[in-house]
Design a protein around this motif. Structure first.
Motif, PDB file in Angstrom:
ATOM      1  N   SER A   1      43.909  42.721  29.621  1.00  0.00           N
ATOM      2  CA  SER A   1      42.865  43.880  29.846  1.00  0.00           C
ATOM      3  C   SER A   1      41.586  42.997  29.802  1.00  0.00           C
ATOM      4  O   SER A   1      40.566  43.475  30.199  1.00  0.00           O
ATOM      5  N   ALA A   2      41.707  41.788  29.263  1.00  0.00           N
ATOM      6  CA  ALA A   2      40.356  41.113  29.184  1.00  0.00           C
ATOM      7  C   ALA A   2      39.857  40.402  30.561  1.00  0.00           C
ATOM      8  O   ALA A   2      38.857  39.719  30.601  1.00  0.00           O
ATOM      9  N   VAL A   3      40.881  40.371  31.560  1.00  0.00           N
ATOM     10  CA  VAL A   3      40.512  39.542  32.744  1.00  0.00           C
ATOM     11  C   VAL A   3      40.349  40.589  34.008  1.00  0.00           C
ATOM     12  O   VAL A   3      41.389  41.748  33.820  1.00  0.00           O
ATOM     13  N   SER A   4      39.879  40.379  34.845  1.00  0.00           N
ATOM     14  CA  SER A   4      39.674  41.386  35.966  1.00  0.00           C
ATOM     15  C   SER A   4      41.021  41.188  37.080  1.00  0.00           C
ATOM     16  O   SER A   4      41.758  40.353  36.951  1.00  0.00           O
ATOM     17  N   ASP A   5      41.299  42.429  37.846  1.00  0.00           N
ATOM     18  CA  ASP A   5      42.322  42.332  38.561  1.00  0.00           C
ATOM     19  C   ASP A   5      42.371  41.227  39.599  1.00  0.00           C
ATOM     20  O   ASP A   5      43.333  40.869  39.862  1.00  0.00           O
ATOM     21  N   GLU A   6      41.050  40.849  39.874  1.00  0.00           N
ATOM     22  CA  GLU A   6      40.832  39.663  40.982  1.00  0.00           C
ATOM     23  C   GLU A   6      41.382  38.571  40.366  1.00  0.00           C
ATOM     24  O   GLU A   6      41.627  37.559  41.120  1.00  0.00           O
ATOM     25  N   GLN A   7      41.332  38.330  38.794  1.00  0.00           N
ATOM     26  CA  GLN A   7      41.617  36.908  38.397  1.00  0.00           C
ATOM     27  C   GLN A   7      43.161  36.916  38.085  1.00  0.00           C
ATOM     28  O   GLN A   7      43.713  35.783  37.768  1.00  0.00           O
TER      29      GLN A   7
END
Length: 152
Positions: free
Chosen positions: A40-46
């Protein structure tokens, strides 16, 4: 027969597998040496995630790929449930992750694993990964093993 597919980071089976992995690692390492990625701490793109399922569609294992701004990517959260180990599922996960990295033009893959996870280290060596120094954002840790592989 097993199949591997890409899933969203919030997939309930993925969440369950990652929770099982966290419990496993918390028995092996102290908190400061547990480098668990909170999806949850990173974006979907990452982040891109995969799950391996058995013939009954039960989740058997997972893995993820975290993309960094410098163009490299990091293998995260590779886990095979104990009852499915020894069936080359780890190689399937790593291969799928490498395919995703190639699609995104990431040529350098890195990972951190622990010294008490010799089967994981063996898996990565078989897949062509070499031991290296700690890389950002990590610091050297006597309980960690850092590895890397350059893709063609």
């Amino acid at each position: 027969m097993f199949n591997i597919s890409e899933v969203e980071k919030g997939d309930s089976d993925l969440t369950w597998l990652v929770s099982e992995l966290d419990a496993f690692q918390s028995e092996l390492y102290p908190t400061e040496s547990n480098h668990c990625l909170d999806f949850s701490a990173v974006s979907d793109e990452q982040l891109r995630c995969v799950i391996v399922r058995d013939e009954g569609n039960a989740p058997a294992g997972c893995g993820a790929l975290l993309f960094h701004e410098d163009g490299s990517a990091e293998i995260k959260r590779v886990y095979i449930r104990p009852e499915y180990r020894g069936r080359k599922l780890g190689q399937k996960i790593v291969s799928a992750i490498e395919g995703i990295a190639s699609e995104k033009k990431s040529r350098l893959l890195q990972l951190e694993t622990g010294i008490h996870q010799q089967p994981a280290i063996t898996l990565y060596r078989r897949c062509g990964y070499e031991i290296c120094d700690a890389f950002t954002p990590y610091k050297a840790d006597p309980l960690s093993v850092f590895m890397r592989k350059e893709l063609p």
